[in-house]
Design a protein around this motif. Structure first.
Motif, short mmCIF file in Angstrom:
data_model
loop_
_atom_site.label_atom_id
_atom_site.label_comp_id
_atom_site.label_asym_id
_atom_site.label_seq_id
_atom_site.Cartn_x
_atom_site.Cartn_y
_atom_site.Cartn_z
N ARG A 1 0.84 -1.20 0.00
CA ARG A 1 0.00 0.00 0.00
C ARG A 1 0.88 1.26 0.00
O ARG A 1 0.67 2.18 -0.79
N ALA A 2 1.90 1.25 0.83
CA ALA A 2 2.78 2.42 0.91
C ALA A 2 3.51 2.65 -0.42
O ALA A 2 3.64 3.79 -0.87
N ALA A 3 3.94 1.57 -1.04
CA ALA A 3 4.66 1.70 -2.31
C ALA A 3 3.74 2.28 -3.39
O ALA A 3 4.14 3.14 -4.17
N CYS A 4 2.49 1.82 -3.41
CA CYS A 4 1.54 2.33 -4.41
C CYS A 4 1.25 3.81 -4.19
O CYS A 4 1.19 4.59 -5.15
N ARG A 5 1.10 4.18 -2.94
CA ARG A 5 0.86 5.60 -2.63
C ARG A 5 2.04 6.45 -3.10
O ARG A 5 1.87 7.52 -3.67
N ARG A 6 3.23 5.94 -2.84
CA ARG A 6 4.42 6.68 -3.23
C ARG A 6 4.51 6.80 -4.74
O ARG A 6 4.83 7.86 -5.28
N LEU A 7 4.16 5.73 -5.43
CA LEU A 7 4.26 5.73 -6.89
C LEU A 7 3.31 6.75 -7.53
O LEU A 7 3.64 7.37 -8.52
N GLY B 1 10.52 -11.48 6.84
CA GLY B 1 10.55 -10.07 7.20
C GLY B 1 11.33 -9.31 6.12
O GLY B 1 12.30 -9.84 5.58
N TRP B 2 10.90 -8.12 5.80
CA TRP B 2 11.54 -7.36 4.74
C TRP B 2 12.44 -6.24 5.26
O TRP B 2 12.76 -5.30 4.52
N GLY B 3 12.79 -6.32 6.51
CA GLY B 3 13.67 -5.30 7.05
C GLY B 3 12.99 -3.94 7.07
O GLY B 3 11.78 -3.87 7.29
N ASP B 4 13.74 -2.91 6.83
CA ASP B 4 13.16 -1.56 6.84
C ASP B 4 12.63 -1.22 5.46
O ASP B 4 13.39 -0.91 4.55
N PRO B 5 11.31 -1.28 5.28
CA PRO B 5 10.74 -1.08 3.95
C PRO B 5 10.99 0.34 3.43
O PRO B 5 11.12 0.54 2.22
#
Lengths: 63, 192
Positions: A48-54, B109-113
């Motif tokens: 969700r965060a990545a999509c918002r950023r994009l 876990g993906w660490g610090d996203p």
């Protein structure tokens, strides 16, 4: 008790609607015992965060 | 403040955004061109670059919504199920017969996203992963996440049921997360 498979469905839907109290309770119980599903939830939040950023809704404070 | 190089930069972001969703270079190019012309010919003044960017993107978003509405009239709804078959199978294979994660496929876990989001290379991978999704699956996902439709609107626009919509979104999210996990969040560390 939820299975992991059911929990992933619920976590995906939680991105789209507010889960009911019963659903939340079941999910939280499952998550408290399951690291894989806790990671899955963080991954959903990350998507969700990545999509918002994009789409520029959540720009880092620069320019 | 708003110079040609800034416009060029915004334009390339817009193009990427439109192409991801329309999967048609010419259509995307047109939509971006119209959105930019519309935004820049208006009387509006902008307090800064980010205000302008937000404005042109909102115009572009509306154009894409219109195009999707037109395209969706020709979308074969039953194709939505079929194209997801291989993703569904891959999903099923993540679990043991009791529907709990297999130890080797348990999400890591993906660490610090936030760190990933700052890296340029991540965005290339993210785009590749989005383009890997089957077309209609990606369409539903992007309507929800990029165009910020709620699921009811997605269902109405594409004429599918809420249940179907949930299935498709779950499929898309799981496909994306697996793609990112194997392509960006490098394997090697054991899941704990």
């Amino acid at each position: 008790m939820l299975t992991c498979k059911e929990a992933t469905r619920m976590m995906s839907e939680a991105q789209d609607r507010k889960l009911g109290a019963g659903e939340r309770l079941k999910l939280e119980m499952h998550l408290s015992l399951c690291r894989g599903c806790r990671n899955f939830r963080q991954q959903m939040d990350f998507l969700r965060a990545a999509c918002r950023r994009l789409v520029g809704r959540d720009e880092p404070g620069q320019d | 403040m708003i110079d040609n190089s800034f416009i060029a930069e915004v334009r390339s972001d817009m193009l990427r955004f439109a192409q991801l969703q329309l999967r048609d270079a010419a259509l995307a190019e047109d939509a971006v061109q119209e959105a930019l012309l519309g935004a820049l010919s208006g009387e509006r003044s902008f307090s800064g670059r980010s205000a302008l960017k937000t404005w042109v993107f909102s115009i572009l978003r509306n154009k894409i919504v219109d195009l999707i509405r037109v395209q969706s009239r020709t979308t074969n709804v039953s194709a939505l199920g079929e194209e997801g078959a291989s993703l569904d199978q891959a999903f099923e294979e993540l679990f043991k017969t009791n529907a709990h994660w297999r130890p080797d496929t348990r999400p890591r876990g993906w660490g610090d996203p936030a760190e990933a989001l700052r890296e340029k290379g991540f965005w290339d991978v993210f785009e590749i992963c989005l383009n890997h999704l089957p077309e209609n699956t990606a369409r539903v996902f992007m309507m929800r996440e990029f165009l910020e439709f709620d699921t009811t609107e997605v269902c109405q626009t594409l004429d599918i049921s809420v249940g179907n919509c949930n299935v498709i979104l779950h499929r898309a999210r799981n496909g994306l997360r697996r793609c990112l996990e194997s392509s960006w969040f490098a394997p090697g560390e054991k899941p704990c």
